[in-house]
Design an enzyme around this catalytic site. Structure first.
Site, PDB file in Angstrom:
ATOM      1  N   ASP A  30     -21.710 -34.735 121.909  1.00  0.00           N
ATOM      2  CA  ASP A  30     -21.535 -33.390 121.641  1.00  0.00           C
ATOM      3  C   ASP A  30     -19.976 -33.122 122.403  1.00  0.00           C
ATOM      4  OD1 ASP A  30     -23.426 -31.026 120.664  1.00  0.00           O
ATOM      5  OD2 ASP A  30     -21.566 -30.239 121.568  1.00  0.00           O
ATOM      6  N   PHE A 151     -34.814 -31.628 106.644  1.00  0.00           N
ATOM      7  CA  PHE A 151     -35.435 -30.600 106.281  1.00  0.00           C
ATOM      8  C   PHE A 151     -36.375 -30.014 107.368  1.00  0.00           C
ATOM      9  CE2 PHE A 151     -34.676 -33.485 102.724  1.00  0.00           C
ATOM     10  CZ  PHE A 151     -34.079 -32.510 101.631  1.00  0.00           C
ATOM     11  N   ASN A 207     -33.804 -25.183  99.944  1.00  0.00           N
ATOM     12  CA  ASN A 207     -33.683 -23.798 100.637  1.00  0.00           C
ATOM     13  C   ASN A 207     -33.650 -22.529  99.799  1.00  0.00           C
ATOM     14  OD1 ASN A 207     -34.103 -25.148 103.081  1.00  0.00           O
ATOM     15  ND2 ASN A 207     -32.175 -24.614 104.082  1.00  0.00           N
ATOM     16  N   CYS A 259     -30.381 -21.035 108.767  1.00  0.00           N
ATOM     17  CA  CYS A 259     -30.390 -21.589 107.711  1.00  0.00           C
ATOM     18  C   CYS A 259     -30.227 -20.929 106.063  1.00  0.00           C
ATOM     19  CB  CYS A 259     -31.210 -22.857 107.707  1.00  0.00           C
ATOM     20  SG  CYS A 259     -30.856 -24.073 108.898  1.00  0.00           S
ATOM     21  N   LYS A 262     -27.248 -18.517 105.385  1.00  0.00           N
ATOM     22  CA  LYS A 262     -26.051 -19.114 104.974  1.00  0.00           C
ATOM     23  C   LYS A 262     -26.188 -20.121 103.714  1.00  0.00           C
ATOM     24  CE  LYS A 262     -25.941 -23.014 108.041  1.00  0.00           C
ATOM     25  NZ  LYS A 262     -26.135 -24.349 107.089  1.00  0.00           N
TER      26      LYS A 262
HETATM   27  P1  NAD Z   1     -26.178 -26.284 116.305  1.00  0.00           P
HETATM   28  O1  NAD Z   1     -24.998 -25.497 116.280  1.00  0.00           O
HETATM   29  O2  NAD Z   1     -27.350 -26.229 117.080  1.00  0.00           O
HETATM   30  O3  NAD Z   1     -25.679 -27.845 116.699  1.00  0.00           O
HETATM   31  C1  NAD Z   1     -24.475 -28.218 116.349  1.00  0.00           C
HETATM   32  C2  NAD Z   1     -23.723 -28.931 117.644  1.00  0.00           C
HETATM   33  O4  NAD Z   1     -22.566 -29.746 117.113  1.00  0.00           O
HETATM   34  C3  NAD Z   1     -23.412 -28.125 118.541  1.00  0.00           C
HETATM   35  O5  NAD Z   1     -24.119 -28.567 119.899  1.00  0.00           O
HETATM   36  C4  NAD Z   1     -21.882 -28.324 118.872  1.00  0.00           C
HETATM   37  O6  NAD Z   1     -21.350 -28.136 120.227  1.00  0.00           O
HETATM   38  C5  NAD Z   1     -21.633 -29.612 118.069  1.00  0.00           C
HETATM   39  N1  NAD Z   1     -20.245 -29.929 117.745  1.00  0.00           N
HETATM   40  C6  NAD Z   1     -19.677 -29.365 117.060  1.00  0.00           C
HETATM   41  N2  NAD Z   1     -18.445 -29.736 116.397  1.00  0.00           N
HETATM   42  C7  NAD Z   1     -18.544 -30.973 117.251  1.00  0.00           C
HETATM   43  C8  NAD Z   1     -17.574 -32.122 117.428  1.00  0.00           C
HETATM   44  N3  NAD Z   1     -16.422 -32.095 116.723  1.00  0.00           N
HETATM   45  N4  NAD Z   1     -18.030 -33.169 118.009  1.00  0.00           N
HETATM   46  C9  NAD Z   1     -19.071 -33.331 118.685  1.00  0.00           C
HETATM   47  N5  NAD Z   1     -20.270 -32.138 118.484  1.00  0.00           N
HETATM   48  C10 NAD Z   1     -19.760 -31.192 117.842  1.00  0.00           C
HETATM   49  O7  NAD Z   1     -26.526 -26.548 114.769  1.00  0.00           O
HETATM   50  P2  NAD Z   1     -27.891 -27.129 114.050  1.00  0.00           P
HETATM   51  O8  NAD Z   1     -28.832 -25.882 113.951  1.00  0.00           O
HETATM   52  O9  NAD Z   1     -28.217 -28.339 114.779  1.00  0.00           O
HETATM   53  O10 NAD Z   1     -27.372 -27.447 112.419  1.00  0.00           O
HETATM   54  C11 NAD Z   1     -26.479 -28.605 112.336  1.00  0.00           C
HETATM   55  C12 NAD Z   1     -26.526 -28.841 110.932  1.00  0.00           C
HETATM   56  O11 NAD Z   1     -28.003 -28.987 110.461  1.00  0.00           O
HETATM   57  C13 NAD Z   1     -26.071 -27.406 109.942  1.00  0.00           C
HETATM   58  O12 NAD Z   1     -25.279 -28.003 108.919  1.00  0.00           O
HETATM   59  C14 NAD Z   1     -27.244 -26.968 109.384  1.00  0.00           C
HETATM   60  O13 NAD Z   1     -27.027 -26.085 108.400  1.00  0.00           O
HETATM   61  C15 NAD Z   1     -28.226 -28.259 109.492  1.00  0.00           C
HETATM   62  N6  NAD Z   1     -29.686 -27.882 109.429  1.00  0.00           N
HETATM   63  C16 NAD Z   1     -30.071 -27.050 110.468  1.00  0.00           C
HETATM   64  C17 NAD Z   1     -31.343 -27.114 110.546  1.00  0.00           C
HETATM   65  C18 NAD Z   1     -32.081 -26.222 111.714  1.00  0.00           C
HETATM   66  O14 NAD Z   1     -33.107 -25.698 111.635  1.00  0.00           O
HETATM   67  N7  NAD Z   1     -31.271 -25.806 112.634  1.00  0.00           N
HETATM   68  C19 NAD Z   1     -32.361 -27.663 109.429  1.00  0.00           C
HETATM   69  C20 NAD Z   1     -31.691 -28.697 108.487  1.00  0.00           C
HETATM   70  C21 NAD Z   1     -30.403 -28.597 108.420  1.00  0.00           C
END
Ligand code: NAD
Length: 449
Positions: A30, A151, A207, A259, A262
């Protein structure tokens, strides 16, 4: 297998922990230094049931590590998962700058054959762009790009990852697919193998369909309120039809979270972009927005004036069992109440720290318990269906409030029980309980005008 996960948020950290749990060697990357420092110190920056234990166990076993260094992750791993944010732009389309940046960062570090897996939710054809970008910055790199949408549901993410309904893998290369299947071998779940574009599309289509179900039952709930029918009975009646299914037919304040809003906006933008507009989803959005406005109108109708009214709000997270307040309908509700001059006293079992960081926090009082929230309140609003709210002592709640008025935005409580306790109780798409009849002791229900 050696796996790197770029982005250690809700998805990346949980995925990494679960891969380690089944025996893979995982390096979570991260670029947020504070997050990595906290993870290294054994502190999990999010609340997700069971996650802390799985992380601790696998860190201890040496199968799960954390770093800030993307090149280190790339050279360590055979397979690199991208799990960075894909936030919306003002027009609803997806902001892909984080994905593009990771592709650029990965490229120069590729020193042997790698599979680059997109786990973030991305528009169809993003895989092609990721491959193009890596090739542009590292023309000699030996790699394949794969789509493996996630998912998981926040609140039961560990369970969803350990026992998924299905695993979708979109790949255009047998070599990459073989490695992906090896990663997922320990998970007992059907694997759906597709091309990259189809895998990407599956996530947005899934979704959007779930959001459509929510808006459908919410539109039905408005008809129930106007006609005196009970949306719970209607949902049961239609949901027991196997072709429809009961899940996601719970009327409420509408969908929120990081989610659904968006992803629905993204799917609309993607379909517009492809010249195949998906206007049905615009109606899904409209119904979702209306649902909260209708609920606030009900509160206004009952209290007449919201200015200076003390309103207790139970629940701030976008759903129970999480501390995530991103695009939470509960937060939008609080913002709207504040706009109308109400004094909000809010409580959430897990989301207080995250809520404290929001701008609206300065304009409300955050309290330590459900009972503290209702002290001298003119009304109580249930905004998130945390199960523990149902077992609060409602006699004490009633004694503490200035007036026994409850608005249940999640249909958490039983109408008859609330009537017996002497509350005026209004939920979503169910009869309004005005009071208990002195003669019959029966709840007096009224339909909305
Ligand atoms: P989040 O914001 O909780 O986590 C993303 C992480 O990526 C952050 O910790 C950020 O610091 C890190 N990051 C950003 N740019 C970076 C880089 N260049 N190098 C290293 N780290 C980097 O996001 P999330 O909720 O985990 O969602 C991530 C993806 O998964 C999104 O596309 C989201 O739509 C998808 N998703 C989310 C969920 C959910 O329930 N949260 C479920 C399915 C899919």
């Amino acid at each position: 297998m050696k796996i790197a996960i770029i982005g250690s948020g809700y998805v990346g950290l949980t995925t990494g922990a679960c891969f380690a749990e089944v025996g893979h060697d995982v390096l979570c990357v991260d670029n947020d230094e504070a997050k990595v420092a906290s993870l290294r110190a054994g502190k999990i920056p999010i609340y997700e049931p069971g996650l802390e234990e799985v992380v601790a166990k696998n860190v201890e076993a040496g199968r799960l590590r954390f770093t800030n260094d993307t090149p280190e992750g790339v050279s360590f791993a055979d397979v690199i998962f991208i799990a960075v944010p894909t936030p919306p732009q003002p027009d609803g389309s997806v902001d892909l700058r984080f994905i593009e940046r990771v592709a650029r960062e990965i490229a120069p570090a590729i020193d042997s054959y790698k599979v680059v897996v997109d786990k973030s939710t991305v528009p169809v054809k993003t895989g092609e762009k990721v491959a193009e970008t890596i090739r542009r910055y590292a023309p000699e790199a030996d790699f394949d790009v794969v789509s493996n949408p996630e998912f998981l549901r926040e609140g039961c993410a560990v369970e969803d990852l350990m026992k998924p309904d299905r695993i979708v893998i979109g790949a255009n290369s047998d070599r990459a697919m073989a490695l992906m299947q090896k990663i997922y071998e320990p998970f007992v779940a059907p694997v759906l193998v597709t091309d990259i574009n189809s895998a990407e599309l599956i996530k947005h289509a899934a979704n959007s369909f779930l959001a459509l179900k929510i808006s459908y039952i919410n539109a039905v709930s408005a008809i129930c309120e106007a006609s005196g029918a009970d949306v719970e009975k209607v949902a049961e009646g239609i949901g027991t039809d196997k072709r429809i299914g009961r899940a996601f037919l719970n009327a409420g304040l509408g969908y929120g979270g990081s989610c659904f809003p968006k992803d629905i906006a993204a799917f609309i933008a993607i379909s517009d972009d492809l010249g195949t507009p998906f206007d049905l989803l615009k109606e899904v959005q409209r119904i979702n927005a209306d649902q909260l406005d209708r609920f606030i109108k009900n509160i206004r109708d009952a209290l007449w004036v919201l200015q200076d009214k003390r309103i207790a709000v139970w629940g701030l997270a976008f759903k129970p069992n999480t501390d995530d307040v991103r695009s939470s309908v509960a937060i939008h509700l609080v913002e709207k109440l504040v706009e109308e001059g109400a004094n909000v006293r809010a409580y959430d079992p897990k989301a207080m720290d995250k809520a404290r960081q929001l701008p609206v926090a300065e304009k409300i009082t955050l309290v330590d318990s459900p009972l503290e929230a209702v002290e001298e309140a003119d009304a109580l609003v249930i905004a998130t269906e945390w199960p523990e709210f149902a077992s609060v002592n409602f006699k004490a709640v009633k004694e503490s409030m200035l007036a026994p008025l409850v608005f249940d935005g999640r249909n958490l409580l039983d109408t008859k029980t609330m009537a017996k306790l002497g509350f005026q109780y209004r939920s979503i798409g169910r009869p309004i309980i005005q009071a208990v009849s002195a003669e019959t002791q029966a709840p007096v229900a009224a339909t909305a005008g």
